[in-house]
Design a protein around this motif. Structure first.
Motif, mmCIF file in Angstrom:
data_model
loop_
_atom_site.group_PDB
_atom_site.id
_atom_site.type_symbol
_atom_site.label_atom_id
_atom_site.label_comp_id
_atom_site.label_asym_id
_atom_site.label_seq_id
_atom_site.Cartn_x
_atom_site.Cartn_y
_atom_site.Cartn_z
ATOM 1 N N ALA A 113 -1.734 35.705 -79.521
ATOM 2 C CA ALA A 113 -2.284 34.461 -80.065
ATOM 3 C C ALA A 113 -3.912 34.875 -80.541
ATOM 4 C CB ALA A 113 -2.517 33.366 -78.887
ATOM 5 N N LEU A 114 -4.651 35.644 -79.982
ATOM 6 C CA LEU A 114 -5.824 35.690 -80.345
ATOM 7 C C LEU A 114 -6.168 36.335 -81.677
ATOM 8 C CD1 LEU A 114 -7.079 39.048 -79.913
ATOM 9 C CD2 LEU A 114 -6.837 38.274 -77.431
ATOM 10 N N TYR A 115 -5.036 37.418 -82.283
ATOM 11 C CA TYR A 115 -5.291 38.372 -83.190
ATOM 12 C C TYR A 115 -5.729 37.546 -84.663
ATOM 13 C CZ TYR A 115 -4.863 42.067 -86.537
ATOM 14 O OH TYR A 115 -5.352 42.829 -87.557
ATOM 15 N N THR A 116 -5.123 36.480 -85.018
ATOM 16 C CA THR A 116 -5.495 36.002 -86.395
ATOM 17 C C THR A 116 -6.748 35.512 -86.436
ATOM 18 O OG1 THR A 116 -2.949 35.469 -86.769
ATOM 19 C CG2 THR A 116 -4.781 34.299 -88.140
ATOM 20 N N PRO A 117 -7.112 34.524 -85.710
ATOM 21 C CA PRO A 117 -8.480 34.015 -85.644
ATOM 22 C C PRO A 117 -9.521 35.295 -85.576
ATOM 23 C CG PRO A 117 -7.453 33.392 -83.586
ATOM 24 C CD PRO A 117 -6.482 33.886 -84.486
ATOM 25 N N GLN A 118 -9.379 36.011 -84.619
ATOM 26 C CA GLN A 118 -10.085 37.173 -84.341
ATOM 27 C C GLN A 118 -10.474 38.022 -85.474
ATOM 28 O OE1 GLN A 118 -12.565 36.892 -81.780
ATOM 29 N NE2 GLN A 118 -11.616 35.348 -80.588
ATOM 30 N N VAL A 319 -10.871 26.758 -94.927
ATOM 31 C CA VAL A 319 -11.985 26.364 -95.931
ATOM 32 C C VAL A 319 -12.751 25.145 -95.715
ATOM 33 C CG1 VAL A 319 -13.008 26.475 -98.275
ATOM 34 C CG2 VAL A 319 -11.242 28.041 -97.915
ATOM 35 N N ARG A 320 -11.816 24.248 -95.645
ATOM 36 C CA ARG A 320 -12.568 23.002 -95.298
ATOM 37 C C ARG A 320 -13.212 22.526 -93.952
ATOM 38 N NH1 ARG A 320 -9.053 17.754 -96.775
ATOM 39 N NH2 ARG A 320 -10.958 16.992 -96.926
ATOM 40 N N LEU A 321 -12.657 23.313 -93.028
ATOM 41 C CA LEU A 321 -13.044 23.215 -91.527
ATOM 42 C C LEU A 321 -14.521 24.085 -91.461
ATOM 43 C CD1 LEU A 321 -9.953 23.765 -89.678
ATOM 44 C CD2 LEU A 321 -11.636 21.867 -89.283
ATOM 45 N N VAL A 322 -14.407 25.193 -92.317
ATOM 46 C CA VAL A 322 -15.731 25.895 -92.012
ATOM 47 C C VAL A 322 -16.675 24.956 -92.990
ATOM 48 C CG1 VAL A 322 -16.701 28.097 -92.954
ATOM 49 C CG2 VAL A 322 -14.659 28.335 -91.858
ATOM 50 N N ALA A 323 -16.585 24.484 -93.976
ATOM 51 C CA ALA A 323 -17.440 23.753 -94.817
ATOM 52 C C ALA A 323 -17.997 22.511 -94.007
ATOM 53 C CB ALA A 323 -16.977 23.511 -96.336
ATOM 54 N N ALA A 324 -16.993 21.860 -93.226
ATOM 55 C CA ALA A 324 -17.478 20.754 -92.776
ATOM 56 C C ALA A 324 -18.373 20.985 -91.400
ATOM 57 C CB ALA A 324 -16.126 19.950 -91.720
ATOM 58 N N ALA A 325 -18.561 22.006 -90.676
ATOM 59 C CA ALA A 325 -19.355 22.445 -89.853
ATOM 60 C C ALA A 325 -19.399 24.055 -89.691
ATOM 61 C CB ALA A 325 -19.161 21.722 -88.362
ATOM 62 N N ALA A 329 -17.562 26.948 -86.686
ATOM 63 C CA ALA A 329 -16.482 27.667 -87.403
ATOM 64 C C ALA A 329 -15.596 28.652 -86.609
ATOM 65 C CB ALA A 329 -16.903 28.532 -88.709
ATOM 66 N N PRO A 330 -16.219 29.333 -85.644
ATOM 67 C CA PRO A 330 -15.482 30.215 -84.665
ATOM 68 C C PRO A 330 -14.583 29.419 -83.874
ATOM 69 C CG PRO A 330 -17.809 31.069 -84.547
ATOM 70 C CD PRO A 330 -17.755 29.800 -85.375
ATOM 71 N N ALA A 331 -14.935 28.197 -83.503
ATOM 72 C CA ALA A 331 -14.004 27.252 -82.673
ATOM 73 C C ALA A 331 -13.046 26.682 -83.603
ATOM 74 C CB ALA A 331 -15.099 26.459 -81.920
ATOM 75 N N THR A 332 -13.469 26.324 -84.680
ATOM 76 C CA THR A 332 -12.668 25.295 -85.466
ATOM 77 C C THR A 332 -11.481 26.169 -85.998
ATOM 78 O OG1 THR A 332 -14.059 25.605 -87.362
ATOM 79 C CG2 THR A 332 -14.165 23.641 -85.953
ATOM 80 N N VAL A 333 -11.731 27.553 -86.429
ATOM 81 C CA VAL A 333 -10.663 28.321 -86.906
ATOM 82 C C VAL A 333 -9.538 28.619 -85.764
ATOM 83 C CG1 VAL A 333 -10.289 30.439 -87.601
ATOM 84 C CG2 VAL A 333 -12.082 29.315 -88.954
ATOM 85 N N ALA A 334 -10.144 28.774 -84.822
ATOM 86 C CA ALA A 334 -9.261 29.166 -83.403
ATOM 87 C C ALA A 334 -8.395 27.951 -83.423
ATOM 88 C CB ALA A 334 -10.153 29.524 -82.206
#
Length: 392
Positions: A113-118, A319-325, A329-334
């Motif tokens: 589960a950790l591969y893609t976000p990391q 992209v929208r999540l990173v732009a929002a805050a 980003a590390p938490a929202t992408v995960a």
């Protein structure tokens, strides 16, 4: 970080291939449900639960592992994850029964589960700032290739040589990807630690929660159909393995094209309008599927339209999540990865219940309902005029 430039050309490719292995590992059962059913003496519905239970494991594991492993050096973390994928798929090839296969899959995906976000976070550490966006998009290409190339190949191999050989092939690919990542990813890379305050900040942001809900609804609608696409095509049209593999290939190739188009227009259109466009394409494709179920040519066209949007919508959500805050980003992408898997679980479970009751046409219309709700939320999250120029 001084060795990053020397490895930069090859490290992103190693990370991208890791996503290819991840995507094939997650999606594999969808490409060989009939073979798993016949080989293990179970129903199609039970075979589909490999995806449902796997998705539940992934949705819990993604944010949990992001928190627990955020202080671990990235090469060690990512190569260990790929080693688990390789061994898990090889072990799956020798699983004696359904229960063993399910346990192996759940253990493999709990770590995987950790591969893609990391991997996405690691990309930002190995290239200059001006190349980060394109590099992250390139790394996510692995998932598109898993659908465009991996899934049709899995269907082809499983239909001719059996599901065990298909799992063995994924395991072999995992070994190659492990070695490439070990050799090409620079050592000593560490990202920003994720702490409990980060999660509480995310939970208080209405805009982030709505964006995460969009991801969940989009994936729920798509996986209600996608999980059982092969058996549905067979039951509704009499399609054989080659025709099913061709439809999977159309889906994946169009997904690849959709990502390429989105990447080219997002700087001009902005992530909101790009997201709106591709969500509409997903809705159009699934609606055509629902209305034309029973005609192979029409269903293939529907899959092509839907395919243009399936990967692009998730890329735009990132992209929208990173732009929002940006600081979150590390938490929202995960979390986006996590709710993506929640959507897979909800969709595959819903589709499985309907499939088991022979409500084959209903599955398409239920999928349409999920995507309509997602589209409504996309419209509701349109940036305010004051912020539109910066984050449209």
């Amino acid at each position: 970080m001084e060795n990053a430039p020397a490895a930069g050309r090859f490290a992103p490719t190693a990370l991208m291939l890791g996503n290819l292995v991840t995507g094939c590992s997650v999606l594999a059962p969808a490409g060989m449900l009939p073979e798993l059913s016949a080989g293990l003496g179970i129903t199609i519905h039970a075979a589909g639960l490999l995806i449902t239970f796997g998705a539940v494991t992934l949705c819990i594991g993604s944010p949990l592992t992001a928190w627990l492993t955020s202080r671990i050096e990235r090469r060690t973390l990512l190569t260990t994850t790929l080693a688990v994928f390789a061994l898990g798929n090889l072990a799956s090839a020798f699983a004696p029964d359904y229960a063993s296969l399910l346990v192996i899959r759940l253990v493999m995906l709990a770590v995987g589960a950790l591969y893609t976000p990391q991997a996405a976070g690691t990309a930002a550490l190995i290239v200059p700032a001006e190349r980060r966006g394109s590099t992250i998009a390139y790394i996510f290409l692995g998932w598109s290739l898993a659908a465009a190339v991996g899934l049709p190949l899995i269907t082809f191999i499983a239909s001719r040589y059996g599901w065990r050989v298909a799992y063995g092939g994924i395991g072999a690919l995992g070994c190659i990807s492990f070695l490439l990542l070990l050799l090409r990813l620079p050592a000593g890379l560490k990202g920003t630690p994720v702490d409990l305050k980060t999660w509480s900040d995310v939970g208080r942001s209405r805009s982030i929660l709505l964006l995460l809900a969009i991801t969940m609804l989009q994936m729920s609608g798509q996986f209600a159909v996608f999980t059982f696409m092969g058996p549905l095509l067979k039951k509704l049209t009499g399609a054989g393995p080659d025709a099913v593999g061709m439809v999977f290939a159309i889906y994946g190739i169009c997904g690849f094209l959709g990502v390429a188009i989105a990447t080219r227009i997002v700087d001009t259109w902005g992530p909101y309008r790009t997201s709106l466009l591709f969500t509409c394409l997903v809705l159009a494709g699934i609606t055509v599927w629902a209305l034309s179920a029973g005609t192979i040519a029409s269903m293939a066209i529907a899959v092509a339209i839907w395919g243009l949007g399936f990967a692009s919508t998730n890329s735009m959500q990132q992209v929208r999540l990173v732009a929002a805050a940006p600081p979150l980003a590390p938490a929202t992408v995960a979390l986006n990865t996590s709710v993506l898997y929640i959507g897979q679980a909800v969709g595959s479970a819903t589709g499985g219940l309907l499939f088991a009751r022979e409500l084959l046409h209903t599955i398409g219309f239920v999928a349409v309902g999920f995507v309509v709700l997602a589209l409504i939320l996309v419209v509701l999250t349109r940036p305010r005029p004051a912020a539109a120029a910066a984050s449209a």
